[in-house]
Design an enzyme around this catalytic site. Structure first.
Site, PDB file in Angstrom:
ATOM      1  N   GLU A 156       0.877   3.851   1.913  1.00 47.96           N
ATOM      2  CA  GLU A 156       1.390   4.214   3.237  1.00 47.96           C
ATOM      3  C   GLU A 156       2.592   3.354   3.605  1.00 47.96           C
ATOM      4  O   GLU A 156       3.578   3.867   4.151  1.00 47.96           O
ATOM      5  CB  GLU A 156       0.295   4.028   4.298  1.00 47.96           C
ATOM      6  CG  GLU A 156      -0.976   4.814   4.044  1.00 47.96           C
ATOM      7  CD  GLU A 156      -2.047   4.055   3.278  1.00 47.96           C
ATOM      8  OE1 GLU A 156      -3.233   4.321   3.506  1.00 47.96           O
ATOM      9  OE2 GLU A 156      -1.701   3.194   2.431  1.00 47.96           O
ATOM     10  N   CYS A 204      -2.409  -0.680   7.519  1.00 44.04           N
ATOM     11  CA  CYS A 204      -1.619   0.542   7.365  1.00 44.04           C
ATOM     12  C   CYS A 204      -1.772   1.434   8.593  1.00 44.04           C
ATOM     13  O   CYS A 204      -0.805   2.082   9.018  1.00 44.04           O
ATOM     14  CB  CYS A 204      -2.011   1.285   6.092  1.00 44.04           C
ATOM     15  SG  CYS A 204      -1.431   0.433   4.602  1.00 44.04           S
ATOM     16  N   HIS A 240       0.828  -1.195   0.000  1.00 43.71           N
ATOM     17  CA  HIS A 240       0.000   0.000   0.000  1.00 43.71           C
ATOM     18  C   HIS A 240       0.869   1.254   0.000  1.00 43.71           C
ATOM     19  O   HIS A 240       2.044   1.210   0.369  1.00 43.71           O
ATOM     20  CB  HIS A 240      -0.918  -0.006   1.217  1.00 43.71           C
ATOM     21  CG  HIS A 240      -2.000  -1.037   1.142  1.00 43.71           C
ATOM     22  ND1 HIS A 240      -3.035  -1.092   2.038  1.00 43.71           N
ATOM     23  CD2 HIS A 240      -2.218  -2.045   0.258  1.00 43.71           C
ATOM     24  CE1 HIS A 240      -3.850  -2.077   1.722  1.00 43.71           C
ATOM     25  NE2 HIS A 240      -3.364  -2.680   0.647  1.00 43.71           N
ATOM     26  N   CYS A 255      -6.187   1.513   5.559  1.00 43.78           N
ATOM     27  CA  CYS A 255      -6.774   0.254   6.026  1.00 43.78           C
ATOM     28  C   CYS A 255      -6.221  -0.041   7.433  1.00 43.78           C
ATOM     29  O   CYS A 255      -5.261   0.594   7.869  1.00 43.78           O
ATOM     30  CB  CYS A 255      -6.427  -0.876   5.062  1.00 43.78           C
ATOM     31  SG  CYS A 255      -4.690  -1.392   5.121  1.00 43.78           S
TER      32      CYS A 255
END
Length: 151
Positions: free
Chosen positions: A69, A95, A67, A92
């Site tokens: 992040e 993260c 992801h 999410c």
């Protein structure tokens, strides 16, 4: 009123997200300290893993993808305590855990659309609860103000 720096950092997150090869979801993240950029990241496969063939099904793609992040955190070359993270999509829970663990203090994210929340609302709720418990400040950026500042 949204600050010029908020607009700039969010627009940078959008730009960085556009570098993702994922045609369905392009997510960007920018980590800042004050008005300085610390790191950036976008969603995609790890370095050296081919994502150009397009042969992976959705489940395999989700397993392989880092992801935005995560990439921004991994590429940062300094302590992230008291930093801010600007994201195009709300983090999410996985993260959120990484953001909390690295001591990032504030998350900036645009208000999420009803469509996004209909698909991901349960995960957003978990992330919000985690951030609140860890005292990570959430800042929702007004979509109307962001769009006004694009002119």
């Amino acid at each position: 009123m949204i600050s010029k720096w908020a607009v700039r950092f969010y627009q940078m997150a959008e730009l960085v997200g556009s570098w993702s090869k994922d045609p369905s979801t392009q997510v960007g993240a920018v980590i800042t300290k004050g008005n300085r950029i610390v790191s950036v990241g976008f969603n995609g496969y790890p370095y050296g893993i081919s994502d150009s063939a397009g042969t992976d099904d959705r489940e395999m793609k989700l397993l392989k993808t880092l992801h935005a992040e995560e990439n921004a955190i991994l590429f940062a070359k300094q302590d992230l305590t008291e930093c801010d993270i600007w994201v195009t999509h709300f983090p999410c829970p996985n993260c959120a855990a990484k953001i909390i663990q690295t001591s990032i203090s504030r998350v900036f994210c645009p208000e999420q659309s009803d469509d996004f929340l209909s698909r991901w609302g349960d995960k957003v709720k978990i992330s919000v609860e985690m951030f609140e418990q860890a005292k990570v400040e959430i800042n929702w950026l007004s979509l109307s103000e962001l769009s006004e500042n694009k002119k």
